[in-house]
Design an enzyme around this catalytic site. Structure first.
Site, PDB file in Angstrom:
ATOM      1  N   SER A 286       0.826  -1.206   0.000  1.00 26.96           N
ATOM      2  CA  SER A 286       0.000   0.000   0.000  1.00 26.96           C
ATOM      3  C   SER A 286       0.864   1.263   0.000  1.00 26.96           C
ATOM      4  CB  SER A 286      -0.964  -0.045   1.181  1.00 26.96           C
ATOM      5  OG  SER A 286      -1.954   0.929   1.006  1.00 26.96           O
ATOM      6  N   MET A 287       0.807   2.111   1.019  1.00 25.19           N
ATOM      7  CA  MET A 287       1.717   3.269   1.025  1.00 25.19           C
ATOM      8  C   MET A 287       3.177   2.819   1.057  1.00 25.19           C
ATOM      9  SD  MET A 287       0.167   6.374   3.237  1.00 25.19           S
ATOM     10  CE  MET A 287      -1.527   6.970   3.049  1.00 25.19           C
TER      11      MET A 287
ATOM     12  N   TRP B 217      -0.265   2.237  -3.100  1.00 22.43           N
ATOM     13  CA  TRP B 217      -1.067   3.477  -3.013  1.00 22.43           C
ATOM     14  C   TRP B 217      -0.115   4.651  -3.122  1.00 22.43           C
ATOM     15  CZ3 TRP B 217      -1.390   8.034  -0.441  1.00 22.43           C
ATOM     16  CH2 TRP B 217      -2.641   8.710  -0.412  1.00 22.43           C
TER      17      TRP B 217
ATOM     18  N   ASP C 252      -9.777  -4.359  -4.764  1.00 24.11           N
ATOM     19  CA  ASP C 252      -9.209  -3.314  -3.897  1.00 24.11           C
ATOM     20  C   ASP C 252     -10.056  -2.048  -3.992  1.00 24.11           C
ATOM     21  OD1 ASP C 252      -7.596  -1.464  -2.537  1.00 24.11           O
ATOM     22  OD2 ASP C 252      -5.737  -2.377  -3.267  1.00 24.11           O
TER      23      ASP C 252
ATOM     24  N   HIS D 159      -7.460  -5.185  -0.886  1.00 26.51           N
ATOM     25  CA  HIS D 159      -6.296  -4.368  -0.535  1.00 26.51           C
ATOM     26  C   HIS D 159      -5.404  -5.083   0.471  1.00 26.51           C
ATOM     27  CE1 HIS D 159      -4.019  -0.711  -0.159  1.00 26.51           C
ATOM     28  NE2 HIS D 159      -4.216  -0.663   1.145  1.00 26.51           N
TER      29      HIS D 159
END
Ligand code: 9J3
Ligand code: ZN
Length: 301
Positions: free
Chosen positions: A170-171, A195, A216, A248
């Protein structure tokens, strides 16, 4: 033609069959060494020849040890856990750092530590300075952790500092793109359901495998994983694997498809190990766990 030793020499010489076998082996490029031996033509190759089963297995051929790195002992990231092959008999290994996502800690990606290390990598799953850090910060932290790993850590002598990569969720996946963008010497990047507000990555020169998840809703593939992949240079070795029936948070627990293609990507581009090219080219086809796969074949680096 082989020259015969003079008759009556006291020295032992190989019999005709052994000479013939060695000659055939040399001609076809085989070695007469055991299963743990390294190929002479790729000094970075580690472990036995892979099979579909060996890259899908819960553990690879190397026993794994681990060591905890306290946040108090480092700067630039939040500490973590280093997973590494226990044996020192095979020389150094390539290494990667792995970042969790927003609000996450290393526990959210810890399954990747032993899973990848047992295939012959040093794997550092990190905590971030704060769980709210943004992708650019996570990218800097992945690099700070690589620097700690290769320069200061207790396993630094086991790591080949020229064969490094990054992963993240993700991040943290967005951070792995940031890290690759700022350090072109990285050999592989693998963003997992990444992300990022930056949607374009033409600056990246590191071979990159992007995982998306079809379900997601936090980092929808249409606005994250897909444009991240498609804006990488078309000249780059790159791939996009969209997980089927996934969310996700699919990368937060053991997943054979993520492991299988991550191992293949890391082996192919960190270790230059073309024995793994068979799992990446021709491109994997959609199936029960793969919604879609895009990439270039054959690979060019
Ligand atoms: O690291 C992530 O899971 C990023 C997704 C997210 O929560 O973004 C909202 C700011
Ligand atoms: Zn950009």
């Amino acid at each position: 033609m082989l020259k015969q030793a003079p008759t009556g020499t006291p020295h032992r010489r190989p019999g005709r069959l052994a000479v013939a076998a060695a000659t055939i082996a040399a001609v076809v490029g085989l070695t007469l060494d055991g299963p743990g031996a390294h190929a002479a033509d790729n000094p970075y190759e580690r472990g036995p020849a892979p099979t579909e089963a060996s890259i899908e297995a819960a553990r690879g051929p190397y026993a794994v040890s681990q060591t905890t790195v306290s946040s108090l002992s480092v700067t630039g990231f939040g500490g973590g856990t280093i997973y590494y092959p226990t044996s020192t008999a095979d020389g150094t290994f390539g290494a990667i750092t792995v970042s969790p996502g927003y609000t996450g800690t290393q526990s959210s990606i810890s399954w990747l530590g032993p899973r990848l290390a047992s295939q012959g990598f040093v794997v550092f799953t990190i905590d971030t300075l704060t769980t709210l850090d943004q992708p650019d910060s996570r990218g800097r932290q992945l690099l700070a952790a690589l620097d700690y790993l290769t320069q200061s850590s207790s396993v630094r002598s086991r790591v080949d500092g020229s064969r490094l990569g990054v992963m993240g969720h993700s991040m943290g996946g967005g951070g792995s793109l940031e890290a690759a963008k700022s350090r072109p010497s990285l050999q592989a990047a693998i963003p997992l359901t990444p992300w990022n507000l930056d949607k374009t990555w033409p600056e990246v020169v590191t071979p990159t495998l992007v995982f998306g998840a079809d379900g997601d809703t936090i980092a929808p593939v249409a606005t994250h994983a897909e444009p991240f992949y498609s804006t990488l240079p078309s000249s780059l070795d790159r791939a996009y694997l969209e997980l089927n029936n996934a969310t996700h948070f699919t990368p937060n627990s053991s997943n054979t498809t993520i492991a299988k293609y991550s191992i293949s990507w890391l082996k192919r581009f960190i270790d230059n190990d073309t024995r793994y090219e068979q799992f990446l080219c021709p491109l994997p086809q959609p199936g029960p766990t793969i919604e879609e796969y895009r990439g270039n074949c054959p690979h060019t680096s």
